[in-house]
Write a protein that holds these residues in place. Structure first.
Motif, PDB file in Angstrom:
ATOM      1  N   ILE A   1     -11.731   2.894  -1.033  1.00 31.09           N
ATOM      2  CA  ILE A   1     -10.398   2.554  -0.516  1.00 31.09           C
ATOM      3  C   ILE A   1      -9.599   3.783  -0.092  1.00 31.09           C
ATOM      4  O   ILE A   1      -8.874   3.750   0.912  1.00 31.09           O
ATOM      5  N   GLU A   2      -9.721   4.901  -0.819  1.00 30.77           N
ATOM      6  CA  GLU A   2      -8.950   6.096  -0.460  1.00 30.77           C
ATOM      7  C   GLU A   2      -9.397   6.657   0.884  1.00 30.77           C
ATOM      8  O   GLU A   2      -8.572   7.036   1.723  1.00 30.77           O
ATOM      9  N   GLU A   3     -10.716   6.696   1.108  1.00 34.36           N
ATOM     10  CA  GLU A   3     -11.227   7.172   2.404  1.00 34.36           C
ATOM     11  C   GLU A   3     -10.780   6.229   3.521  1.00 34.36           C
ATOM     12  O   GLU A   3     -10.385   6.678   4.604  1.00 34.36           O
ATOM     13  N   PHE A   4     -10.793   4.947   3.250  1.00 33.61           N
ATOM     14  CA  PHE A   4     -10.364   3.961   4.248  1.00 33.61           C
ATOM     15  C   PHE A   4      -8.894   4.179   4.621  1.00 33.61           C
ATOM     16  O   PHE A   4      -8.534   4.198   5.810  1.00 33.61           O
ATOM     17  N   LEU A   5      -8.052   4.357   3.604  1.00 32.24           N
ATOM     18  CA  LEU A   5      -6.611   4.509   3.882  1.00 32.24           C
ATOM     19  C   LEU A   5      -6.286   5.807   4.625  1.00 32.24           C
ATOM     20  O   LEU A   5      -5.294   5.863   5.361  1.00 32.24           O
ATOM     21  N   ARG A   6      -7.119   6.834   4.455  1.00 32.13           N
ATOM     22  CA  ARG A   6      -6.898   8.092   5.195  1.00 32.13           C
ATOM     23  C   ARG A   6      -7.106   7.906   6.689  1.00 32.13           C
ATOM     24  O   ARG A   6      -6.547   8.642   7.505  1.00 32.13           O
ATOM     25  N   GLY A   7      -7.930   6.904   7.050  1.00 32.36           N
ATOM     26  CA  GLY A   7      -8.292   6.756   8.469  1.00 32.36           C
ATOM     27  C   GLY A   7      -7.624   5.621   9.200  1.00 32.36           C
ATOM     28  O   GLY A   7      -7.930   5.356  10.368  1.00 32.36           O
ATOM     29  N   VAL A   8      -6.713   4.907   8.548  1.00 32.43           N
ATOM     30  CA  VAL A   8      -6.103   3.750   9.200  1.00 32.43           C
ATOM     31  C   VAL A   8      -4.612   3.687   8.862  1.00 32.43           C
ATOM     32  O   VAL A   8      -4.199   4.091   7.787  1.00 32.43           O
ATOM     33  N   ARG A   9      -3.825   3.205   9.818  1.00 36.10           N
ATOM     34  CA  ARG A   9      -2.386   3.044   9.579  1.00 36.10           C
ATOM     35  C   ARG A   9      -2.095   1.562   9.407  1.00 36.10           C
ATOM     36  O   ARG A   9      -2.343   0.753  10.290  1.00 36.10           O
ATOM     37  N   LEU A  10      -1.582   1.167   8.256  1.00 35.45           N
ATOM     38  CA  LEU A  10      -1.293  -0.238   7.977  1.00 35.45           C
ATOM     39  C   LEU A  10       0.217  -0.500   8.015  1.00 35.45           C
ATOM     40  O   LEU A  10       1.002   0.374   7.692  1.00 35.45           O
TER      41      LEU A  10
ATOM     42  N   THR B   1       0.843  -1.203   0.000  1.00 37.03           N
ATOM     43  CA  THR B   1       0.000   0.000   0.000  1.00 37.03           C
ATOM     44  C   THR B   1       0.876   1.249   0.000  1.00 37.03           C
ATOM     45  O   THR B   1       1.999   1.224   0.515  1.00 37.03           O
ATOM     46  N   ASP B   2       0.347   2.340  -0.577  1.00 38.18           N
ATOM     47  CA  ASP B   2       1.032   3.632  -0.481  1.00 38.18           C
ATOM     48  C   ASP B   2       0.401   4.491   0.611  1.00 38.18           C
ATOM     49  O   ASP B   2       0.744   5.657   0.765  1.00 38.18           O
ATOM     50  N   GLN B   3      -0.556   3.881   1.353  1.00 42.27           N
ATOM     51  CA  GLN B   3      -1.286   4.548   2.451  1.00 42.27           C
ATOM     52  C   GLN B   3      -2.160   5.709   1.971  1.00 42.27           C
ATOM     53  O   GLN B   3      -2.693   6.457   2.762  1.00 42.27           O
ATOM     54  N   LYS B   4      -2.315   5.852   0.646  1.00 45.79           N
ATOM     55  CA  LYS B   4      -3.120   6.958   0.120  1.00 45.79           C
ATOM     56  C   LYS B   4      -4.168   6.502  -0.883  1.00 45.79           C
ATOM     57  O   LYS B   4      -5.348   6.816  -0.741  1.00 45.79           O
TER      58      LYS B   4
END
Length: 305
Positions: free
Chosen positions: A296-305, A266-269
């Motif tokens: 997916i973009e909204e999800f990645l804004r709110g979580v740290r993987l 993931t690029d986290q974005k």
């Protein structure tokens, strides 16, 4: 003809509506009993009941289909034909009652995909075609003689939800055609046994939670089809950060993963992609346990993987 209609979910409403609009005489609608649902345990009426009440149709909601009072009421209606769409298994005392028999609409091209989840399994198995069949009920489930069928294509991106909606409309039209043919006597029955000879039948068993968990050791195509075939319900899932991660929609990327199956990049974005044996699955519409469904973009804004 006097017709009794039996059905419960939204899928059956289109058929009932088509029969009513075609001028058929629906003397009663039989559907599931009301049930409390949700946190507030609010009484939930079936989609078929709501339609029937709104259109002034008589409604029966038996807890048990062998109940003597229900059977007496059914007999008193003196129906010529019973029509079943997405209901429960009927005892012989019920399906054998009307003189013209009891017909069922099934969401597959019988004899393939007999069972509880024909729409899901057709997509999960990567079929390019599905359809609907009408047939006379017999003792063994989904085995009666076929009256009519209508096929529909399944596209590469169709989900079970998309196919459900297509078959719901196609099935309603086929049912009107079937009822008219029975009324005029203009039909021929095709025994399923003859159609099934010499071929390996595909089945559609009930889907359980273990069916929905993604195995990343499968091919990218298999995982992609599983996600499509379980969307929007009951939904394919994996475990991410120790929580259930539902995937409603995804793209596939056919390239050498370079990481172990089940691993992700993931690029986290903008992207998250899971490795299968021969490519990646890139979720686009997801829901993490305890959160709402989102892109997916909204999800990645709110979580740290």
């Amino acid at each position: 003809m006097k017709i009794i209609f039996m059905g419960t979910p939204e899928f059956a409403v289109a058929s009932l509506d088509a029969l009513v609009k075609a001028g058929n005489n629906i003397v009663a609608v039989i559907t599931a009993p009301d049930k409390p649902a949700g946190r507030g345990q609010k009484i939930n009426e079936s989609a078929v009941k709501q339609y029937a009440v709104n259109n002034g149709l008589k409604v029966l909601q038996p807890e048990k289909l062998r109940n003597p009072e229900f059977l007496a009421e059914l007999k008193a209606l003196q129906a010529d034909l019973q029509v079943v769409v997405a209901f429960r298994m009927l005892p012989e005392v019920v399906w054998s009652m009307p003189p013209k028999g009891t017909i069922n609409l099934h969401a597959s091209l019988l004899p393939h995909y007999r069972g509880a989840a024909p729409i899901n399994w057709a997509v999960i198995n990567g079929e390019k075609q599905s359809g609907v069949s009408t047939f006379f009920l017999k003792q063994e489930i989904d085995t009666g003689d076929i009256l009519f069928t209508e096929s529909v294509p399944i596209s590469e991106t169709d989900t079970a939800g998309d196919l459900h909606d297509t078959l719901m409309a196609t099935g309603a039209a086929l049912l009107v055609k079937t009822v008219k043919a029975i009324e005029t006597g203009d039909y021929q029955e095709q025994p399923q046994q003859a159609l099934a000879e010499g071929i390996e039948l595909k089945h559609a068993p009930k889907i359980f939670k273990e069916t929905c968990e993604i195995s990343w050791l499968q091919s990218t195509e298999s995982v992609y089809n599983l996600i499509r075939g379980l969307s929007p319900y009951p939904t394919a899932f994996t475990v991410l950060n120790g929580k259930v991660f539902k995937i409603f929609k995804a793209d596939k990327q056919m390239s050498e993963p370079g990481i172990s199956a089940g691993g992700f990049l993931t690029d986290q974005k903008t992207f998250l992609k899971f490795a299968c044996t021969d490519g990646f699955i890139c979720p686009t519409d997801v829901q993490l346990e305890g959160k709402k469904r989102m892109g997916i973009e909204e999800f990645l804004r709110g979580v740290r993987l």
